[in-house]
Each structure stands twice: as structure tokens, then as C-alpha cells.
Design an enzyme around this catalytic site. Structure first.
Site, PDB file in Angstrom:
ATOM      1  N   PHE A 113       8.449  -1.011  -6.294  1.00 36.54           N
ATOM      2  CA  PHE A 113       7.026  -0.841  -6.557  1.00 36.54           C
ATOM      3  C   PHE A 113       6.734   0.644  -6.726  1.00 36.54           C
ATOM      4  O   PHE A 113       7.189   1.466  -5.921  1.00 36.54           O
ATOM      5  CB  PHE A 113       6.191  -1.425  -5.416  1.00 36.54           C
ATOM      6  CG  PHE A 113       4.744  -1.567  -5.773  1.00 36.54           C
ATOM      7  CD1 PHE A 113       4.344  -2.498  -6.716  1.00 36.54           C
ATOM      8  CD2 PHE A 113       3.789  -0.766  -5.187  1.00 36.54           C
ATOM      9  CE1 PHE A 113       3.001  -2.628  -7.065  1.00 36.54           C
ATOM     10  CE2 PHE A 113       2.442  -0.895  -5.534  1.00 36.54           C
ATOM     11  CZ  PHE A 113       2.051  -1.818  -6.472  1.00 36.54           C
ATOM     12  N   ASP A 184      11.423  -2.271   2.312  1.00 40.25           N
ATOM     13  CA  ASP A 184      10.009  -2.579   2.119  1.00 40.25           C
ATOM     14  C   ASP A 184       9.881  -4.095   2.060  1.00 40.25           C
ATOM     15  O   ASP A 184      10.471  -4.745   1.185  1.00 40.25           O
ATOM     16  CB  ASP A 184       9.510  -1.929   0.822  1.00 40.25           C
ATOM     17  CG  ASP A 184       8.017  -2.137   0.594  1.00 40.25           C
ATOM     18  OD1 ASP A 184       7.456  -3.102   1.135  1.00 40.25           O
ATOM     19  OD2 ASP A 184       7.425  -1.351  -0.160  1.00 40.25           O
ATOM     20  N   TYR A 209      -1.819  -7.762   3.721  1.00 40.34           N
ATOM     21  CA  TYR A 209      -2.907  -8.405   2.963  1.00 40.34           C
ATOM     22  C   TYR A 209      -2.402  -9.427   1.959  1.00 40.34           C
ATOM     23  O   TYR A 209      -3.192 -10.128   1.341  1.00 40.34           O
ATOM     24  CB  TYR A 209      -3.770  -7.357   2.246  1.00 40.34           C
ATOM     25  CG  TYR A 209      -3.008  -6.326   1.445  1.00 40.34           C
ATOM     26  CD1 TYR A 209      -2.539  -6.608   0.175  1.00 40.34           C
ATOM     27  CD2 TYR A 209      -2.768  -5.065   1.967  1.00 40.34           C
ATOM     28  CE1 TYR A 209      -1.833  -5.672  -0.554  1.00 40.34           C
ATOM     29  CE2 TYR A 209      -2.075  -4.113   1.249  1.00 40.34           C
ATOM     30  CZ  TYR A 209      -1.611  -4.415  -0.011  1.00 40.34           C
ATOM     31  OH  TYR A 209      -0.906  -3.479  -0.725  1.00 40.34           O
ATOM     32  N   LYS A 210      -1.099  -9.553   1.801  1.00 36.90           N
ATOM     33  CA  LYS A 210      -0.545 -10.528   0.868  1.00 36.90           C
ATOM     34  C   LYS A 210      -0.329 -11.857   1.598  1.00 36.90           C
ATOM     35  O   LYS A 210      -1.273 -12.571   1.897  1.00 36.90           O
ATOM     36  CB  LYS A 210       0.749  -9.991   0.267  1.00 36.90           C
ATOM     37  CG  LYS A 210       0.600  -8.687  -0.525  1.00 36.90           C
ATOM     38  CD  LYS A 210       1.923  -8.226  -1.083  1.00 36.90           C
ATOM     39  CE  LYS A 210       1.863  -6.822  -1.672  1.00 36.90           C
ATOM     40  NZ  LYS A 210       1.010  -6.735  -2.855  1.00 36.90           N
ATOM     41  N   ARG A 356       2.350 -13.799 -13.388  1.00 40.08           N
ATOM     42  CA  ARG A 356       2.939 -13.925 -12.059  1.00 40.08           C
ATOM     43  C   ARG A 356       2.149 -14.926 -11.213  1.00 40.08           C
ATOM     44  O   ARG A 356       0.921 -14.916 -11.204  1.00 40.08           O
ATOM     45  CB  ARG A 356       2.956 -12.552 -11.387  1.00 40.08           C
ATOM     46  CG  ARG A 356       3.802 -12.464 -10.147  1.00 40.08           C
ATOM     47  CD  ARG A 356       3.864 -11.034  -9.651  1.00 40.08           C
ATOM     48  NE  ARG A 356       2.560 -10.582  -9.158  1.00 40.08           N
ATOM     49  CZ  ARG A 356       2.400  -9.575  -8.290  1.00 40.08           C
ATOM     50  NH1 ARG A 356       3.460  -8.916  -7.859  1.00 40.08           N
ATOM     51  NH2 ARG A 356       1.191  -9.219  -7.883  1.00 40.08           N
TER      52      ARG A 356
END
Length: 397
Positions: A113, A184, A209-210, A356
């Protein structure tokens, strides 16, 4: 009622919407508003500043860190909450470099990312001491390992394709060469089975938050292997990482263990929201979640390939080789995703052409998958995406 039917009933899911974007932002648990409201009125409201002691706000980062730790195979006292994932990247890499002073190279992959790479690049430029950020193709990371490398920093699950690195094998190979390893877990925590202790990871970081449904901007976490905790030097020497914050000493002395990775004042309201979501996670095991996730993803692939032949799979076909998301390529993917959202199926788009979709068994089931593909097929077959309004790029894709 199955366990996942029960957990689904515990989320606020808007009528007429199939939500396949929990890999970007998890939906709201129904208990969260009352839980946060209680914190606001009964703690902040009634206790005022005494809440730091009486409601143990000061202990939140470590207390909730231990709950996150159970989901990633971390022992008690090795995870702490706070700040953003970008800050945690900076902390982990800076501390890892300090453990391996004689080496100058940080290795990552070009599928990582971007913020992880930006933070490392900025750190290395600030150090101005001959360090280098080196990138390899995801499939070539193992071959790129050598004794010149100080730190290996990887995101276990690729944010675009869902491709999953072999954490245990890469960690072992890197550490055999004297490399400090950072993982990560932004797309892993709450999505796949993770055991940082069994994999012998040196550091791990991630957001909440995912898949963990902590809400937009929910605080991040950092794991430090117990063997390193008393040796690492915090690069961000915040007052709450101090050995005695309320002694107000001029000189910094790092706190004990994982506490030294705290920086500033904990985000108490945000942590309260996360806490209510973790109550749902206490009802399931990651083994159950992972098994169901693979089943849902496999079903989605089969349905899309049967009904949407214009899309091309851009995720590993084998479930054990991917996270809890599926990506399909389509040249007009951005417009198609906007049309899909307008017709009640929320996924997202990642450049250059990736549509996605995330699959979280806590609130997604087989009926949702079949219904979503039916709507997707209608959008594609009838070119519903080919309208000006669906081609207007929003700030967030």
C-alpha cells in the site's frame, strides 16, 4: 440460527444495499451508538476528567490491544492501540532499523500500500544516512532477500488483488539472514487466520476500520515481539510512552514493554466504538471466519465467471493464497463500480482497472453473493455504466 446469521443481525445494514466493501470500511455494529453514547454521557459527561482514572481511559490502548492480540495470535502485553496506521509504520520501521544499525536497506514489494512506502521513504530521507528503500515484485521477494537488508516490510494481503504472502516462510527466511521483519495486517486482521507469535514476526501493524468495524478513522495497532520490547528505541517519543508521564520530566525515558510504543493521548471515543465491535468478534473464531470467507469468495468467483464473462479475475483462484477480497479487472471498472453502487451493491475501485469486492462472513452470506452478481450482470450486460455521471471521478474511489 447459525452463528453468522446471528452476527449479521448485529450490524446496521441499509435496506436494499449489499455491502461488499468491508475491506475498506466495516459497517456500523448496532450496539455501537449506545455504547459510545454511554461513554459520552456516563463517563465524559458525569465523570469529567476523573474518567481517566475511574473509567480507566488511560488503560484503553493496552486493554483493547490485548483483545486485538487474540485475533492475530499475539500474547498479552504485546499490542497497543493509538494513532494511525501511517504512524505505526513509521514507529515500526524506525525501531527495526535501530535494531539493525549496520545495514541500510529496507525491502518491500511494489504491491505494498503506497502509504507504507511513503512513510518509509520519508523516514529514510530524514535519517539522511545512506539508507535505501528497495522494491521487488511480490512474487520475487524471497529471491531478493540477502544479508545486506536491514528490514523486510510487507503487507500480508495485497490491497489490490488479495494475493497473500506466506508470512511464516518469508519471516523464517529473512530472519535466517539477520533481517528484522515487519508485517502490515491491514487486510489480514479479522480477515484471515494470523499467528504473529507462531510466525515469529518481529513487528506487526494494522488498522481497525476495515474488517474489525471500528469506524472511519478508527485507531491503529502495533505489535512488538516480547523479545524486542525492552530493547527498542521509540522514534516518536511521546509523553504517554514515557516511563512516568505525570512526573513531567524534561528528559525522555521509555516506558516498560509495549507501553513505550504509545505516543499521544488515546482517542477515547474512537476506542469505545471499536470496543463494541470487538464484542461481536468474541462470538466467533478466526478459523470459522476464514473457512466461511473462502466459501463466499469461491462462490462469487464462480458466479461472476458464469454470468459476467467480460470481467477478468485478478485475484488468486486458490482460497488459501488470498485474503478475504476478490478483484476483477474491467477496462471501464471505475464507471462500472459507480453504476453498481447506484444499483445497490457497494464495492470499490482501485487503479488502474480493478473492481474490488470484500467478503466478511459476519454480515455477508450466500444469498448476498448471488444477488450481487445478478445486479452486476445487469449493469454490464446493459451497459448501465456508460453514462456521464458514472465517469465523474470522486475524491474517494
Amino acid at each position: 440460527m447459525s452463528i453468522f446469521s446471528k452476527t449479521k443481525s448485529m450490524f446496521h445494514l441499509p435496506e436494499g444495499v449489499i455491502y461488499l466493501d468491508g475491506n475498506s470500511l466495516g459497517p456500523l455494529p448496532k450496539a455501537t451508538p449506545d455504547h459510545v453514547s454511554n461513554m459520552l454521557t456516563k463517563e465524559w459527561g458525569d465523570l469529567l476528567i476523573t474518567g481517566w482514572n475511574k473509567a480507566d481511559w488511560m488503560g484503553q490502548p493496552s486493554r483493547i490491544g490485548d483483545r486485538i492480540g487474540k485475533l492475530i495470535g499475539a500474547p498479552s502485553g504485546s499490542v497497543v492501540m493509538g494513532d494511525t496506521l501511517s504512524i505505526k509504520v513509521y514507529q515500526a520501521v524506525a525501531s527495526a532499523l535501530d535494531l539493525n544499525k549496520s545495514r541500510k536497506i529496507v525491502l518491500s514489494d511494489n504491491g505494498n500500500f503506497p502509504t507504507d512506502l511513503y512513510m518509509v521513504d520519508g523516514l529514510l530521507k530524514s535519517l539522511d544516512n545512506g539508507h535505501e528503500l528497495r522494491l521487488a515484485d511480490p512474487e520475487k521477494v524471497e529471491a531478493a532477500l540477502n544479508e545486506d537488508i536491514a528490514v523486510l516490510m510487507l503487507t500480508e494481503v495485497d490491497y489490490r488483488t488479495g494475493r497473500k504472502h506466506d508470512m511464516k516462510a518469508l519471516t523464517a527466511k529473512a530472519q535466517a539472514l539477520g533481517i528484522i521483519v515487519i508485517w502490515d495486517l491491514a487486510h489480514s486482521a479479522g480477515a484471515v487466520e494470523v499467528d504473529v507469535a507462531a510466525c515469529n514476526a518481529d513487528f506487526a501493524i494494522g488498522c481497525t476500520y476495515k474488517y474489525l468495524n471500528g469506524g472511519p478513522g478508527a485507531p491503529a495497532f502495533i505489535y512488538v515481539a516480547p523479545k524486542h520490547q525492552e530493547k527498542i528505541r521509540p522514534a516518536l517519543s511521546g509523553w504517554l510512552g514515557h516511563e512516568a508521564p505525570f512526573a513531567f520530566d524534561i528528559d525522555y525515558r521509555p516506558g516498560a514493554g509495549i507501553e513505550r510504543m504509545r505516543v499521544g493521548t488515546p482517542p477515547v471515543i474512537a476506542l469505545a466504538a471499536l470496543e463494541s465491535s470487538l464484542d461481536i468478534w468474541d462470538m466467533v473464531t478466526m478459523k470459522e471466519v476464514r473457512q466461511k470467507s473462502i466459501e463466499l469468495c469461491d462462490l462469487f468467483i464462480a458466479q461472476v465467471e458464469q454470468h459476467c464473462p467480460s470481467l477478468s479475475l485478478n485475484s488468486p483462484r486458490e482460497g488459501t493464497n488470498r485474503g478475504s477480497q476478490i478483484t476483477f479487472k474491467f477496462d471501464d471498472g471505475y464507471a462500472a463500480m459507480q453504476a453498481l453502487v447506484a444499483h445497490g451493491v457497494i464495492g470499490d475501485f482501485r487503479a488502474p482497472n480493478n473492481m474490488r469486492f470484500g467478503f466478511t462472513p459476519l454480515y455477508i452470506d450466500e444469498g448476498d453473493v448471488v444477488a450481487a452478481v445478478k445486479i452486476l450482470a445487469n449493469v454490464l450486460d446493459n451497459k448501465l455504466w456508460d453514462k456521464p455521471e458514472y465517469n465523474q471521478r470522486s475524491r474517494v474511489t
